[in-house]
Write an enzyme that holds these catalytic residues in place. Structure first.
Site, short mmCIF file in Angstrom:
data_model
loop_
_atom_site.label_atom_id
_atom_site.label_comp_id
_atom_site.label_asym_id
_atom_site.label_seq_id
_atom_site.Cartn_x
_atom_site.Cartn_y
_atom_site.Cartn_z
N LYS A 117 0.81 -1.22 0.00
CA LYS A 117 0.00 0.00 0.00
C LYS A 117 0.84 1.27 0.00
O LYS A 117 0.42 2.30 -0.51
CB LYS A 117 -0.95 -0.02 1.19
CG LYS A 117 -1.90 -1.19 1.05
CD LYS A 117 -3.19 -1.01 1.75
CE LYS A 117 -4.18 -2.01 1.23
NZ LYS A 117 -4.02 -3.36 1.75
N GLU A 201 -2.93 6.98 8.64
CA GLU A 201 -3.40 8.15 7.90
C GLU A 201 -4.64 8.74 8.53
O GLU A 201 -5.24 8.15 9.43
CB GLU A 201 -3.65 7.78 6.43
CG GLU A 201 -4.77 6.79 6.24
CD GLU A 201 -4.85 6.29 4.80
OE1 GLU A 201 -5.96 5.96 4.38
OE2 GLU A 201 -3.81 6.25 4.12
N HIS A 236 -15.37 -3.28 8.36
CA HIS A 236 -14.63 -2.99 7.14
C HIS A 236 -14.85 -4.02 6.05
O HIS A 236 -14.08 -4.11 5.11
CB HIS A 236 -13.14 -2.82 7.41
CG HIS A 236 -12.85 -1.61 8.24
ND1 HIS A 236 -12.81 -0.35 7.71
CD2 HIS A 236 -12.65 -1.47 9.57
CE1 HIS A 236 -12.57 0.51 8.67
NE2 HIS A 236 -12.48 -0.14 9.81
N ARG A 294 -7.60 -7.36 -8.85
CA ARG A 294 -8.35 -8.60 -9.09
C ARG A 294 -9.77 -8.22 -9.50
O ARG A 294 -10.13 -7.05 -9.49
CB ARG A 294 -8.41 -9.41 -7.79
CG ARG A 294 -9.02 -8.60 -6.66
CD ARG A 294 -9.52 -9.42 -5.51
NE ARG A 294 -10.38 -8.60 -4.70
CZ ARG A 294 -10.00 -7.89 -3.63
NH1 ARG A 294 -8.75 -7.89 -3.27
NH2 ARG A 294 -10.86 -7.17 -2.96
#
Lengths: 501, 173
Positions: A117, A201, A236, A294
């Site tokens: 990431k 973040e 999530h 994907r």
């Protein structure tokens, strides 16, 4: 090169999804299965099926060598990884290439670039994609985590570098929550992905999850297929997805699409991919989150509004062909919503594997069910609790919701707990109806402590009467069997006399 | 036949009388007035093990799964887990007394899964909220916490072990 036989390195609904497109393209299919999946539907539907080991996925679906061996012995010239499992595993793509087997997915480099990431964020930042303020690199210690978080400003989100699927992600509202969340992310990253690096973040409050479907080919072309909104999430993990999003104005959609295409081209992306953005519903700003290299679980909603089969497109691109469409040829029509039907408690979200007794899926106009459940099927404990995806289409969102509501009423699954009833409650909720829902929607409106009565569609006495009559019959049956047992001789005698007459 | 039932944390007394043509069901919830239903057998049929029930002019397709005490009733995407005792069972229950194992004496597995980590040993002193065991079920890692300050009496499982639902994992003193 033309693909003639595809091995599907996956299970469940996605394996079936791939088999279906292959069959339409006249391509034979090879399924692989673990010992726990002997009776799973993908095994029955494929042209050939091979067992690749015990139930736990790290001894079967995740073992690259076993899958390559089956590909070679069955003569498959390509492998479709589905989603999850090995779909974003760069060494899988590399090892297949070494054996001259086509990996139906992006290049090894694409996977590597986007899988990490931190590097993904750097690459896309250079391509001009807006990024959420965050730590410049991996955060090493709790002390650094606190320092970085204070700079960015709370609330913050901690993510394992290789994390995904709800693993290795924690939100911290204040400094107090930070140390334990930091540790949890590190250890989940270590345990699930063998990578304990984490970054931090800004956590955007009232955010929406909007993503853009992109497609690239080996000739340097890239297109987008508009947006999807996936803000209905718990832990999530997505529960409901729709296309297009009601919150994205047309000009912002256009801009998001263009940026996504530029980003995909900048890394020479090949195949199907999704660029996920966090979308601020009040300012209509969007920031890059991550790219999934994907086919996504929720790809059908985009297929429904654009009319393109993404598995077929993936196969074409993997064969080295050009994308079958140009950007200006891609149009969207109407609205589509997908709900994920999971074997789980609708209130606590705890998975409830078990044996399905009755299964009747909804039918009729504008309904698509991508699932693998059938009556008598025992859902194994080893894999994802999602058993099907219900996808509906309507000429507009209002129409679409009506079809969805009807479909949910038709859907019958018994023997296990499912979240069908939660979905009925969600789509009846005013915030879902008007589209103002955010990623905190489920937690805020349906959290465990809210004590909503999900079962309002049924009179309590209907449950009680049916249970009581069943219990009554059970008691009666016991009494009768007792009686029969005592008079076995009499019964036999009677049966004998009947026979001789 | 008389039953005591428990559903959604509410208690009921239910009388079931079977007639030739109908069922007479009387439902009595705590202090509320009892309600009697006369359900024609025509309105309550069993088709291929599924119950077709017409209640207040509305047709329900119902599936009931039961083991004699616990009945799971599924209909219209909803379900209820209902506990039902008849007179005989009530007697057994009362003989056993109220000394059933309470939740804070032991930790049980809520569902089938795999034990990833056992964070305590026999004899350890734990504080409320302290993690004592990590279990994985359907891809989710769940940290099990101590519900009160206590001492570990016994650990019944090993790391890496797969367990069924409702299995004793750890006992407290």
């Amino acid at each position: 090169m033309n693909i003639k036989k595809v091995l599907i390195a996956n299970r469940g609904e996605i394996a079936i999804r791939v088999i279906r497109s292959c069959r339409e393209m006249n391509i034979s299919t090879v399924a692989v299965f673990s010992e726990a999946d002997r009776n799973s539907l993908h095994v029955m539907l494929a042209d050939e099926a091979y067992c690749i080991g015990p139930a736990p996925s790290n001894e079967s679906y995740l073992v690259i060598d076993k899958i390559i061996e089956v590909a070679k012995t069955s003569g498959a010239d390509a492998v479709h990884p589905g989603y999850g499992f090995l779909s974003e595993n760069a060494s899988f793509a590399r090892k297949l290439k070494k054996q001259d087997i086509i990996f139906i997915g992006p290049t090894e480099k694409n996977i590597k670039d986007m899988g990490d990431k931190l590097s993904a964020r750097e690459l896309f930042k250079k391509a001009g994609v807006p990024i959420v303020p965050g730590s410049p690199g991996p955060v090493e210690s709790e002390k650094d985590a606190i320092k970085v978080s204070k700079e960015i400003g709370f609330p913050v989100i901690i993510k394992a570098s290789a994390g995904g699927g709800g693993k290795g992600i924690r939100v911290c509202l204040d400094e107090k929550e930070l140390p334990s969340a930091f540790r949890a992310c590190q250890s989940e990253g270590e345990n699930y992905f063998n990578d304990s690096r984490v970054f931090i973040e800004r956590f955007i409050q009232n955010p929406k999850h909007i993503e853009i479907q992109v497609f690239g080919d080996s000739h340097g072309n890239a297109v987008h297929f508009f947006d999807r909104e996936c803000s209905v999430q718990r832990r999530h993990q997505k529960l409901i997805e729709e296309a297009p999003s009601v919150s994205v104005p047309e000009e912002v959609r256009q801009k998001m699409g263009e940026i996504a295409v530029t980003a995909a081209k900048s890394i020479k992306y090949e195949g199907a991919g999704t660029i996920e953005f966090i979308f601020d519903n009040s300012t209509k700003e969007f920031f890059f989150m991550e790219m999934n290299t994907r086919l996504q679980v929720e790809h059908p909603v985009t297929e429904m509004i654009t009319g393109h089969d993404f598995v077929k497109e993936q196969i074409k691109v993997a064969q080295g062909k050009k994308l079958s469409v140009k950007q200006e040829q891609i149009e969207k029509k109407g609205h589509s919503i997908e709900i994920r039907v999971c074997a789980e408690d609708p209130i606590s979200f705890i998975p409830c594997p078990g044996k399905i007794r009755r299964y009747r899926s909804p039918k009729g106009p504008f309904i698509r069910v991508d699932g693998y459940a059938y009556p008598g099927y025992k859902i194994p404990i080893y894999y994802d609790p999602m058993i099907s995806k219900l996808i509906v289409w309507g000429k507009d969102r209002k129409d679409c919701l009506k079809v969805l509501n009807r479909a949910l009423q038709e859907y019958m699954i018994t023997g296990i707990k499912t979240n069908l009833v939660l979905h009925r409650n969600i789509i009846a909720h005013p915030k879902f109806k008007d589209g103002t829902y955010t990623t905190q929607f489920i937690e805020n409106e349906f959290g465990e402590r809210k004590q909503k009565d999900f079962f309002m569609y049924v009179d309590e006495h209907v449950f009680l009467i049916s249970a009581a009559i069943t219990a009554y019959k059970e008691e009666k049956r016991k009494d009768i069997s007792k009686y029969n047992y005592q008079s076995q001789w009499k019964n036999t005698g009677r049966a004998q006399s009947m026979r001789t007459q | 036949m008389l039953f005591e039932a428990e559903s959604n944390k509410k208690k009921y007394t239910i009388h079931v009388n079977e007639g030739v043509l109908d069922w007479k069901i009387k439902i009595h919830q705590d202090k509320k007035e009892p309600i009697q239903y006369i359900v024609s057998k025509n309105d309550y049929q069993t088709l291929d093990k599924t119950i077709s029930f017409i209640f207040k002019n509305s047709s329900y397709l119902i599936d009931v799964v039961g083991d004699g005490i616990n009945y799971d009733v599924y209909t219209r995407g909803s379900y209820r887990s209902i506990k039902i005792f008849n007179d005989e069972m009530l007697l057994h229950e009362s003989l056993r007394g109220g000394d059933s194992l309470s939740d804070d004496k032991e930790l049980k597995s809520g569902m089938p899964g795999k034990i990833l980590k056992v964070l305590v040993d026999k004899g350890d002193q734990v504080k409320a909220g302290e993690p004592i065991l990590i279990m994985e079920a359907m891809k989710m890692e769940n940290e099990m916490l101590a519900t009160k300050d206590t001492k570990i009496k016994a650990v019944h499982v090993k790391e890496g072990q797969t367990v069924e639902a409702d299995v004793k994992l750890i006992s407290f003193s």
